[in-house]
Design an enzyme around this catalytic site. Structure first.
Site, PDB file in Angstrom:
ATOM      1  CB  ILE A  30      -2.865  14.830   7.286  1.00 46.48           C
ATOM      2  CG1 ILE A  30      -3.944  14.239   8.200  1.00 46.48           C
ATOM      3  CG2 ILE A  30      -3.270  14.659   5.818  1.00 46.48           C
ATOM      4  CD1 ILE A  30      -5.230  15.025   8.277  1.00 46.48           C
TER       5      ILE A  30
ATOM      6  CB  VAL B 100      -9.457   9.738  -4.313  1.00 46.04           C
ATOM      7  CG1 VAL B 100      -9.412   9.732  -5.821  1.00 46.04           C
ATOM      8  CG2 VAL B 100     -10.514   8.778  -3.812  1.00 46.04           C
ATOM      9  CB  SER B 101      -7.792   7.919   0.831  1.00 41.34           C
ATOM     10  OG  SER B 101      -7.331   8.114   2.129  1.00 41.34           O
ATOM     11  CB  CYS B 102      -5.522  12.832   2.437  1.00 40.28           C
ATOM     12  SG  CYS B 102      -5.931  14.001   1.164  1.00 40.28           S
ATOM     13  CB  ILE B 103      -5.195   8.831   5.798  1.00 36.65           C
ATOM     14  CG1 ILE B 103      -6.692   8.902   5.604  1.00 36.65           C
ATOM     15  CG2 ILE B 103      -4.712  10.027   6.583  1.00 36.65           C
ATOM     16  CD1 ILE B 103      -7.502   8.728   6.837  1.00 36.65           C
TER      17      ILE B 103
END
Lengths: 168, 103
Positions: A30, B100-103
């Site tokens: 991630i 706002v997503s981390c992916i």
């Protein structure tokens, strides 16, 4: 005169993953993917048990540990007894549950995640010493891996202002 | 909240230049914003932008994986279209909030 705080934007990250549990591997994935998405150069280095994440045979069956993990909870929040975690099949069940939760959040499987990072210009490396130790060659590793390198080569890649090394 | 002039129209944006109001967006504004990133928008760019706007209106959370699986382009293609910020820059040009997503 006022002193102005200068900020150097992050240009490059080297992320080292030395453990092979789901949460350790995904933390590294991630972070690396997040970096390339922000336009930050990212190199991901897998060593010791972290090599499982890039080993063809192991990468699809990573587990999370249900033993000796104080943050482990039952659904509902009750503590998860370590002895329960030791019962055969429990770890596999918990791991499967974790993977299904991640799937709901659109977090891809390991192989696809590596592909995404490489598509964004990130690079994946395996550690020479650990590969020797586990008797692994480049052929045992997934094709997203650029090379198996030594720690010296890793440091050679770490130059430049705005570079950070992160050990997960 | 700040205001900026794009394609001759005053639009409300946040501190980072993302649109506050989706409905103020026009194609001409996207073309003008893209110049800042040295991107010349093609039909392919607009296909991605339209897709993002549709999904945003539908209230779906956007990830590059979702856009990569949309059939418009793959993830590599997305990085080629919007270098240095496949989701961030495309969202800005599409007049939707910062992802706002981390992916």
């Amino acid at each position: 005169m006022t002193t102005q705080k200068e900020e150097y934007p992050l240009k490059k990250v080297l992320i080292i993953c030395a453990k092979g549990s789901i949460e350790d591997v995904y933390a590294a994935l991630i972070m690396a993917n997040g970096a390339v998405m922000e336009g930050i150069e990212a190199k991901l280095f897998f060593t010791f048990f972290g090599l499982d994440a890039i080993t063809k045979k192991q990468m699809n069956s990573l587990h999370t540990s249900t033993v000796g993990n104080p943050a482990m909870r039952m659904p509902g929040g009750l503590p998860f007894p370590t002895l329960l975690g030791a019962i055969p099949g429990v770890e596999a069940g918990v791991s499967a549950m974790m993977k299904s939760q991640m799937d709901k959040l659109d977090i891809p499987p390991v192989k696809e995640f590596l592909e995404m990072i490489v598509a964004g210009g990130g690079e994946i490396y395996g550690c020479k010493l650990a590969a020797d130790m586990f008797k692994l060659t480049k052929e045992d590793l997934t094709e997203e891996v650029t090379a198996i390198i030594t720690v010296g080569q890793l440091y050679e890649m770490s130059g430049g202002i705005g570079t950070q090394i992160i050990f997960t | 909240m700040a205001e900026t002039i794009l394609a001759g129209v005053t639009v409300k944006v946040n501190g980072e230049g993302y649109f506050e109001d989706l409905s103020q967006w026009t194609k001409e504004m996207a073309i003008e914003m893209a110049k800042e990133y040295s991107i010349e928008l093609t039909d392919k760019h607009f296909e991605v932008i339209d897709y993002l706007r549709q999904k945003q209106k539908a209230g779906e959370q956007l990830t590059i994986r979702k856009v990569g699986g949309s059939g418009i382009t793959d993830i590599k293609g997305l990085y080629t279209l919007f270098p240095g910020g496949p989701l961030k820059i495309s969202s800005k040009l599409a007049g939707i909030p910062k992802p706002v997503s981390c992916i």
